[in-house]
Design an enzyme around this catalytic site. Structure first.
Site, mmCIF file in Angstrom:
data_model
loop_
_atom_site.group_PDB
_atom_site.id
_atom_site.type_symbol
_atom_site.label_atom_id
_atom_site.label_comp_id
_atom_site.label_asym_id
_atom_site.label_seq_id
_atom_site.Cartn_x
_atom_site.Cartn_y
_atom_site.Cartn_z
ATOM 1 N N ILE A 274 0.317 6.437 -0.143
ATOM 2 C CA ILE A 274 0.622 7.533 0.782
ATOM 3 C C ILE A 274 1.970 8.175 0.433
ATOM 4 C CG2 ILE A 274 -0.809 6.681 2.664
ATOM 5 C CD1 ILE A 274 1.714 5.517 3.938
ATOM 6 N N SER B 24 0.795 -1.230 0.000
ATOM 7 C CA SER B 24 0.000 0.000 0.000
ATOM 8 C C SER B 24 0.826 1.279 0.000
ATOM 9 C CB SER B 24 -0.908 -0.006 1.234
ATOM 10 O OG SER B 24 -0.141 -0.225 2.422
ATOM 11 N N GLU B 25 2.134 1.188 -0.022
ATOM 12 C CA GLU B 25 2.979 2.355 0.229
ATOM 13 C C GLU B 25 2.755 3.511 -0.746
ATOM 14 O OE1 GLU B 25 5.097 -1.104 2.182
ATOM 15 O OE2 GLU B 25 3.948 -0.768 0.339
ATOM 16 N N VAL B 26 2.573 3.218 -2.053
ATOM 17 C CA VAL B 26 2.463 4.315 -3.018
ATOM 18 C C VAL B 26 1.203 5.150 -2.810
ATOM 19 C CG1 VAL B 26 3.882 3.190 -4.774
ATOM 20 C CG2 VAL B 26 1.395 2.818 -4.764
ATOM 21 N N LEU C 159 4.875 6.789 -0.542
ATOM 22 C CA LEU C 159 6.090 6.084 -0.123
ATOM 23 C C LEU C 159 6.370 4.932 -1.082
ATOM 24 C CD1 LEU C 159 5.457 6.038 3.742
ATOM 25 C CD2 LEU C 159 6.750 7.717 2.401
#
Length: 276
Positions: A141, A137-139, A143
């Protein structure tokens, strides 16, 4: 044994340990304290010669929702060097889990987001619920799944890792099994029963041979055929054949009896863990 605030480390009298992520009220999201405690717990597990293998699990509905929101808010205020220190601590955890000499089995239910996929990928094996929801899920937010990326690529392949890291799509336990991230996926209602099946199966195996096989396969890597690798493999089988458990296993096989490690364990060695 160390007292933990974010974890539970429970040793079963049959000779294995379960390392529980234990922040159920926070969906087992990890923060700096949990990362530090996981590093300490892995050191304790590595030092315990009586253990055969380790289960990594999450208390409550979810395996882990990834990074804790409060921790992320604190990280947003840190400078580059402080963020680098945080990243190095997380990397220490991931590399220590991947290099742990004991075989490891992750058990995944509910959500497993972000860095939680790193924990799963660092384990030798993983099983989970068909209904589980996993996500890099990083992208979403702003990241990137930087520290965990080498382990995720090893576990699910470069092409699939590119897709899910770039899209942040959620995928099910069934899809995770298709990708190789999970070895098996079961209906959620059956997961604990299937975990016990895995435990019983692993307990049939020589503890020393499982550790030796894990070390062997780490050295073999992608299996490039080199003279050095050939010599390593030749030495590996010679060493284990003359070892105590190797000799016991061969004698038991020839004498048509159970080897010593399959004998019933002493009930006095620990407190049996209740089912969650």
């Amino acid at each position: 044994m160390t007292d933990f605030s974010t974890l539970e480390l429970i040793k079963d009298p049959r000779g294995f340990a379960t390392l529980w992520l234990s922040r159920a009220d926070k969906n087992n999201a990890f923060n700096a304290q949990m990362i530090r405690e996981l590093i300490v717990a892995l050191d304790e597990l590595a030092a315990d010669a009586s253990l055969r293998f380790v289960l990594l699990r999450g208390r409550g509905r979810h395996f882990s929702a990834g990074a804790d929101l409060a921790w992320m808010q604190q990280s947003a205020a840190l400078d580059y060097q402080s963020n680098l220190d945080d990243a190095r601590e997380l990397a220490e955890l991931m590399y220590n889990l991947a290099r742990l000499k004991l075989p490891t089995l992750a058990v995944v239910q509910g959500a497993a987001f972000g860095g939680a996929l790193g924990l799963i990928a660092c384990c030798d094996m993983a099983i989970g619920a068909e209904e589980a929801q996993l996500c890099l899920s990083e992208v979403r937010i702003g990241l990137a799944p930087a520290v965990i990326s080498p382990f995720v690529v090893q576990a699910m392949g470069e092409r699939a890792a590119r897709r899910y890291a770039l899209t942040a799509e959620r995928f099910s336990g069934i899809r995770a099994r298709e990708l190789g991230l999970l070895a098996e996926a079961y209906p959620a209602a059956e997961l604990d029963e299937r975990v016990e099946d895995w435990i019983v199966n692993l307990l049939q195996n020589s503890p020393q041979a499982m550790r030796a096989s894990k070390e062997l396969l780490r050295e073999v890597g992608p299996g490039e055929l080199t003279p050095a690798l050939r010599r390593y493999c030749e030495n590996a089988i010679a060493r284990i054949r003359v070892s105590g458990e190797g000799q016991e296993g061969l004698r038991a096989f020839l004498e048509k009896r159970q080897p010593a490690w399959q004998a019933a364990p002493s009930s006095s060695s620990s407190t049996t863990e209740p089912r969650p």
